[in-house]
Design an enzyme around this catalytic site. Structure first.
Site, PDB file in Angstrom:
ATOM      1  CG  ASN A   1      -9.511   1.090  -2.878  1.00  0.00           C
ATOM      2  OD1 ASN A   1     -10.421   0.563  -3.493  1.00  0.00           O
ATOM      3  ND2 ASN A   1      -9.272   0.811  -1.608  1.00  0.00           N
ATOM      4  CB  THR A   2      -4.682   5.360  -5.199  1.00  0.00           C
ATOM      5  OG1 THR A   2      -5.539   6.004  -4.264  1.00  0.00           O
ATOM      6  CG2 THR A   2      -4.194   6.363  -6.204  1.00  0.00           C
ATOM      7  CE1 TYR A  19       2.705   5.894  -3.289  1.00  0.00           C
ATOM      8  CE2 TYR A  19       1.610   3.996  -4.271  1.00  0.00           C
ATOM      9  CZ  TYR A  19       2.741   4.580  -3.743  1.00  0.00           C
ATOM     10  OH  TYR A  19       3.900   3.857  -3.671  1.00  0.00           O
ATOM     11  N   GLY A  20      -3.112   9.216  -3.314  1.00  0.00           N
ATOM     12  CA  GLY A  20      -4.449   9.609  -3.769  1.00  0.00           C
ATOM     13  C   GLY A  20      -4.538  10.903  -4.558  1.00  0.00           C
ATOM     14  CB  THR A  59      -6.989   0.204   2.284  1.00  0.00           C
ATOM     15  OG1 THR A  59      -5.923   1.094   1.949  1.00  0.00           O
ATOM     16  CG2 THR A  59      -7.233  -0.761   1.140  1.00  0.00           C
ATOM     17  CG  HIS A  60      -6.309   5.426   5.201  1.00  0.00           C
ATOM     18  ND1 HIS A  60      -5.482   5.191   4.138  1.00  0.00           N
ATOM     19  CD2 HIS A  60      -5.508   5.878   6.205  1.00  0.00           C
ATOM     20  CE1 HIS A  60      -4.236   5.501   4.483  1.00  0.00           C
ATOM     21  NE2 HIS A  60      -4.223   5.916   5.716  1.00  0.00           N
ATOM     22  CG  ASP A 110      -1.785   1.232   1.337  1.00  0.00           C
ATOM     23  OD1 ASP A 110      -2.335   1.627   0.287  1.00  0.00           O
ATOM     24  OD2 ASP A 110      -1.935   1.804   2.424  1.00  0.00           O
TER      25      ASP A 110
END
Lengths: 283, 283
Positions: A76-77, A44-45, A199-200, A12
């Site tokens: 997810n990103t 990363y978002g 995922t947070h 991640d």
């Protein structure tokens, strides 16, 4: 070492993937797990696709260098923007968190609206919309007809959720206000389910659930991904043989102590075996 | 090109340094300015000292490669943790934002308490406390005696301010709540002044001022730094000669469009001449 005994690699951008790690550990207690958190370059978002692919590829190389049997992109990103690229390069199976979340959303939704929340990069990529439509197309007959033309996928970026979680604001009034701010436009669409596309976000699940109400099922992509991984390993005869508790190694690109402290909150237990990478990954 | 005509280099982890850029432009209209924002690796505020020195050094190299006559570290985190290191390497004068802010705080404070807010990394470094104590030691006689043993420096990390600003929450109720959350413990100490120890924070100046009350002077390190830079160039005969409007070049390590959009809010005008670095800086 036999191939079956090889570890499962999970990565991640930082801490969030630990929610996926936790679910994998829960249903695969005997597997050895290697986790990489790119804490030097988190988040990363809000980065571009090119940068996310570059960083993810470096981590993939690190994990395959450690002979993992599969890689789970617990971000997810990165799953949204880098998965295709990683699959081409990997040489081992690579699993993202988007497809399992999208599959579950279609499964539980009876043709109702589907809501998805995530980082700016994930939402802008429209990866969940694409995966949900693909999933509906795969369904045959009656099931796919449940989704009529009026059905909507509502995607919403919630950029403040990650900093709030990282700051430990898990049950504050401020967090409730921010959740209300982002979700009020979703609620009016009466979604049948809401996918936590970062995922947070499972760390805020109870507050999100309180805000969105009991008629909307909340889907944690991490739980779904863990199931997919388990089924894959089982089906392909790749489960580790033996009944010894699986080992765990954690690697980060920056600041071990902070990772241990916050990571402990994510896992709900203290963390051991955390190492700093020596610049092999962060070029 | 004559040395005097060389540009002034300015860098930050991302957008925040534009508040310093703006102040420099305001009082040095004829200088050519080169700005670098490390948007691929922002934020620096929660990274380790080693990582911040590494990233800052790469940017310094980029700027000196473009023949700047001085470098302004328009990032409190980098000024706190990397300045000594950068000064050793640079070959040109390097200015941080901490010393000018600390100097102003000592100047306006009549021996009263001094409050400082910033990112986690800046506050943990105690760079402002150290600079303020150094400044007081430099004072002689009556002035330094104003600071008796009872005087306090209160430092407070406000990690959510940067994401709130980057999300454009400049006048929201949520932002007011977050400001109240962080500053309530400072207010009871009745500080004579409050140093905005992060270059994003001037964007929240009015809300912070409303929260902390009129008896506390708010110090913007960017304004003080611009003054120091101007005085230095003047004193050393390094001002650009001529009365032509100074040129501007902006470089970022990721996502030009986002930088232009948000950067425009920081500068209060549209941005031209933004380029993406080609991987020379981000190794």
């Amino acid at each position: 070492m036999k191939f079956n005994d090889s570890p499962v690699g999970i990565f991640d951008s930082g801490l969030g993937g630990l929610t996926v790690f936790k679910e994998i550990r829960k249903i695969l207690p005997f597997e050895d797990l290697i986790y990489f958190g790119d804490t030097a370059r988190v988040p990363y978002g809000n980065k571009s696709k090119e940068t996310i692919i570059k960083y993810s590829s470096e981590i993939l190389e690190f994990l395959t260098g450690r002979k993992v049997k599969i890689v789970v992109v617990a971000c997810n990103t990165s799953s949204s923007l880098a998965l295709d690229d990683l699959r081409k390069k990997a040489g081992v199976p690579v699993f993202g968190v988007i497809e399992p979340g999208a599959k579950k959303a279609v499964e539980v939704s009876s043709g109702g609206n589907i809501a998805v929340i995530g980082t700016s990069a994930t939402i802008q990529s429209r990866a969940y919309s694409i995966a949900i439509h693909k999933e509906i197309t795969f369904l045959n007959g009656d099931k796919s007809r449940r989704f009529n033309n009026g059905f909507k996928i509502i995607e919403k970026a919630c950029p403040l959720f990650v900093p709030l979680v990282e700051e430990g604001f898990l049950n504050q009034e401020i967090t409730k206000s921010v959740i209300n701010h982002y979700l009020s436009s979703l609620i009016v669409e009466k979604p049948s389910c809401l996918v936590l596309g970062c995922t947070h976000y499972p760390m805020l699940k109870d507050l999100i659930s309180a805000e969105i109400g009991g008629n909307t099922e909340i889907i944690d992509s991490g739980i779904e991904t863990a199931e997919v991984v388990k089924n894959y390993l089982k089906k392909n005869g790749m489960l580790k043989v033996g009944a010894e508790k699986g080992g765990e190694l954690f690697f980060v690109s920056d600041d071990i102590e902070k990772f241990k402290e916050l990571g402990g909150k994510f896992l709900g237990r203290s963390m051991e075996n955390v190492s700093l990478t020596d610049g092999d990954v962060i070029k």
